[in-house]
Design an enzyme around this catalytic site. Structure first.
Site, PDB file in Angstrom:
ATOM      1  CE1 TYR A  28     -12.816   1.021   2.611  1.00  0.00           C
ATOM      2  CE2 TYR A  28     -12.460   3.241   3.446  1.00  0.00           C
ATOM      3  CZ  TYR A  28     -12.007   1.960   3.239  1.00  0.00           C
ATOM      4  OH  TYR A  28     -10.756   1.591   3.634  1.00  0.00           O
ATOM      5  CB  CYS A  55       2.292  13.831  13.322  1.00  0.00           C
ATOM      6  SG  CYS A  55       1.011  14.000  14.562  1.00  0.00           S
ATOM      7  NE  ARG A  61      -5.604  12.838   4.689  1.00  0.00           N
ATOM      8  CZ  ARG A  61      -6.271  12.501   5.792  1.00  0.00           C
ATOM      9  NH1 ARG A  61      -6.218  13.247   6.862  1.00  0.00           N
ATOM     10  NH2 ARG A  61      -7.024  11.424   5.787  1.00  0.00           N
ATOM     11  CB  CYS A 102      -2.038  19.782  13.081  1.00  0.00           C
ATOM     12  SG  CYS A 102      -2.902  18.624  12.019  1.00  0.00           S
ATOM     13  CG  ASP A 123      -5.230   3.574   4.081  1.00  0.00           C
ATOM     14  OD1 ASP A 123      -5.925   3.095   3.162  1.00  0.00           O
ATOM     15  OD2 ASP A 123      -5.595   4.522   4.791  1.00  0.00           O
TER      16      ASP A 123
HETATM   17  C1  LIG Z   1     -10.197   5.375   6.886  1.00  0.00           C
HETATM   18  C2  LIG Z   1     -11.107   5.923   5.926  1.00  0.00           C
HETATM   19  C3  LIG Z   1     -12.494   5.874   6.117  1.00  0.00           C
HETATM   20  C4  LIG Z   1     -13.114   5.222   7.325  1.00  0.00           C
HETATM   21  O1  LIG Z   1     -12.839   3.853   7.346  1.00  0.00           O
HETATM   22  P1  LIG Z   1     -13.365   2.949   8.532  1.00  0.00           P
HETATM   23  O2  LIG Z   1     -12.736   1.620   8.278  1.00  0.00           O
HETATM   24  O3  LIG Z   1     -14.847   2.957   8.428  1.00  0.00           O
HETATM   25  O4  LIG Z   1     -12.908   3.577   9.815  1.00  0.00           O
HETATM   26  C5  LIG Z   1     -13.298   6.430   5.156  1.00  0.00           C
HETATM   27  N1  LIG Z   1     -12.802   6.995   4.037  1.00  0.00           N
HETATM   28  C6  LIG Z   1     -11.481   7.044   3.811  1.00  0.00           C
HETATM   29  C7  LIG Z   1     -10.978   7.651   2.562  1.00  0.00           C
HETATM   30  C8  LIG Z   1     -10.581   6.517   4.750  1.00  0.00           C
HETATM   31  O5  LIG Z   1      -9.266   6.590   4.524  1.00  0.00           O
END
Ligand SMILES: *Cc1c(COP(=O)(O)O)cnc(C)c1O
Length: 446
Positions: free
Chosen positions: A123, A139, A144, A135, A340
């Site tokens: 992002y 889980c 991962r 961990c 995701d």
């Molecule tokens: C989930 C995630 C984030 C954080 O996402 P938010 O929606 O801000 O909680 C940042 N980077 C990656 C690669 C993610 O998978």
């Protein structure tokens, strides 16, 4: 079975009852006595796995490691353990070896979006920083699972330094999300060092930690740890509870300590077949979370990682759960349901539809009860044309420093000042044809 009986079972593993009573709340003891193999499991439970079962479980363990803390283990109801939500999350299933056509090794392409090891920069303004690959409990539904627990790839100090260096050199990063593995499996001092380094980077505004320890090893939340964390505000923590039964007295005590330290707490659950794919269970879970000052943040659709096929539900199950929450309970108890995106598209919210129609002056909505209503849009609204010059704008956002605002994706199409009118996928025949017809059409630049 009461907790003492369970603890006594540990006693059969060369651990005296006194030692257990004395050390149960010592997280290091818990880690040292984690159940990591089938023999220990059989010894503790008196359950005898058939030779066939053992062979198939063993195959799974070679690929994906097993580790269950005595604490988490003690929550299993052995009267019906095969249907027990704690057992299902912690104990391997031969079905983990079923690889379906759609399963992917790295469905979220975290490695492709990784400018330096340990960092995923997906992002614009935030990064994921995988500071640990261990961990307390592995889980079975981990996205991962191909890389956690692998002792050969424990991040070392140099790799962490490189990650920090990347963040330092990338001013756009204002939010750093520490994950792993579980960052709370690092020593207090080591984590303190990472948080101190991050705290010294001027453009890092917030740090988040993702940890499952409050659910699987609540004794890790020691006074020492909390006192250290408190020195690194603004710090947010996301936990990972999937079932109301995980919110035990010990877990609630851990959450209380964190909340009392002024750390805003969120929770990320994964929707799991046979564990929590039920609106009543999810409602109970979110209620218990908010009672303990934890805000449900995300509900994840189970990823397409290898070995998770038996945990996946249809997306409709998630929508049904959210439908049963919105309006029916407190707004802040409702998580955002996300998928995701495979291929690294990031988290995509998928929520029930409430906007059912639209005209030039009205929108038609429905509420959680099925009431259909209309909202009259304003007759006069003067849109502010945005040319990105906030200093000249009537809306008084007085920025201290220049903020180079760059629109991306749909926000770009919506903007006044960007000329882009379409986003076109790269591999359409139409666009390829344009490339061939050199000159006559020009390929739009995005
Ligand atoms: C989930 C995630 C984030 C954080 O996402 P938010 O929606 O801000 O909680 C940042 N980077 C990656 C690669 C993610 O998978």
């Amino acid at each position: 079975m009461d907790i003492l009986t369970k603890m006594r079972r540990f006693a059969e593993q060369d651990v005296s009852e006194e030692e257990i009573t004395k050390n149960w709340r010592d997280y290091r003891w818990q880690l040292r006595h984690a159940v990591r193999d089938l023999k220990t499991f059989e010894g503790l439970t008196g359950i005898e796995l058939s030779r066939e079962e053992k062979t198939s479980y063993q195959k799974v363990l070679e690929k994906f490691p097993l580790s269950i803390t005595p604490y988490y283990f003690s929550l299993i109801n052995f009267d019906d353990y095969r249907n027990d939500p704690i057992f299902i999350q912690a104990f391997p299933s031969p079905r983990e070896l079923n690889i379906t056509r759609y399963d992917l090794k790295d469905p979220l392409l975290e490695e492709k979006d990784s400018p330096v090891p340990l960092i995923t920069h997906r992002y614009p303004d935030r990064v994921l920083f995988l500071v640990s690959n261990m961990c307390a409990m592995y889980c079975r539904h981990c996205t991962r699972k191909r890389r956690v627990g692998d002792r050969d790839s424990i991040p070392d100090r140099d790799e962490i330094r490189r990650g920090l260096e990347y963040i330092r050199a990338t001013p756009a990063v204002r939010d750093v999300l520490l994950s792993g593995g579980d960052p709370f499996l690092l020593d207090d001092d080591y984590l303190d060092w990472i948080l101190t380094e991050l705290g010294e980077i001027p453009h890092v505004e917030v740090v988040r930690i993702g940890t499952r320890t409050p659910a699987v090893l609540p004794y890790r939340i020691t006074d020492n740890l909390v006192a250290m964390l408190k020195r690194h505000h603004p710090l947010w923590i996301n936990t990972h509870f999937n079932h109301p039964r995980e919110l035990t007295t010990s877990a609630r005590e851990a959450l209380r300590k964190l909340a009392d330290a002024g750390i805003p707490l969120g929770n990320q659950s994964v929707l799991l077949a046979g564990v929590n794919d039920c609106p009543r269970i999810m409602k109970k879970l979110v209620h218990k979370l908010v009672q303990n000052r934890v805000r449900p943040y995300y509900l994840y659709q189970c990823d397409l990682s290898e070995g998770l096929s038996h945990f996946r539900t249809p997306v409709g199950k998630g929508i049904e759960i959210i439908e049963s929450l919105i309006g029916h309970t407190s707004g802040f108890a409702v998580p955002t349901y996300v998928i995701d995106a495979p291929g690294g598209g990031g988290k995509i919210p998928v929520m029930p539809n409430y906007l059912i129609s639209w005209s030039t002056n009205k929108v038609i909505l429905r509420n959680y009860e099925g009431v259909i209503t209309s909202y009259k849009e304003p007759d006069s609204y003067e849109p502010t044309f945005c040319d990105r010059n906030c200093d000249e704008c009537d809306l008084q956002l007085h920025l201290e420093e220049g903020d180079e605002f760059k629109a991306i994706g749909i926000a770009k199409l919506l903007s006044d000042w960007d000329r882009t009118i379409t986003l076109i996928p790269e591999n359409t025949e139409r666009v390829e044809r344009r490339d061939r017809d050199d000159g006559e059409f020009t390929k739009p630049k995005f």
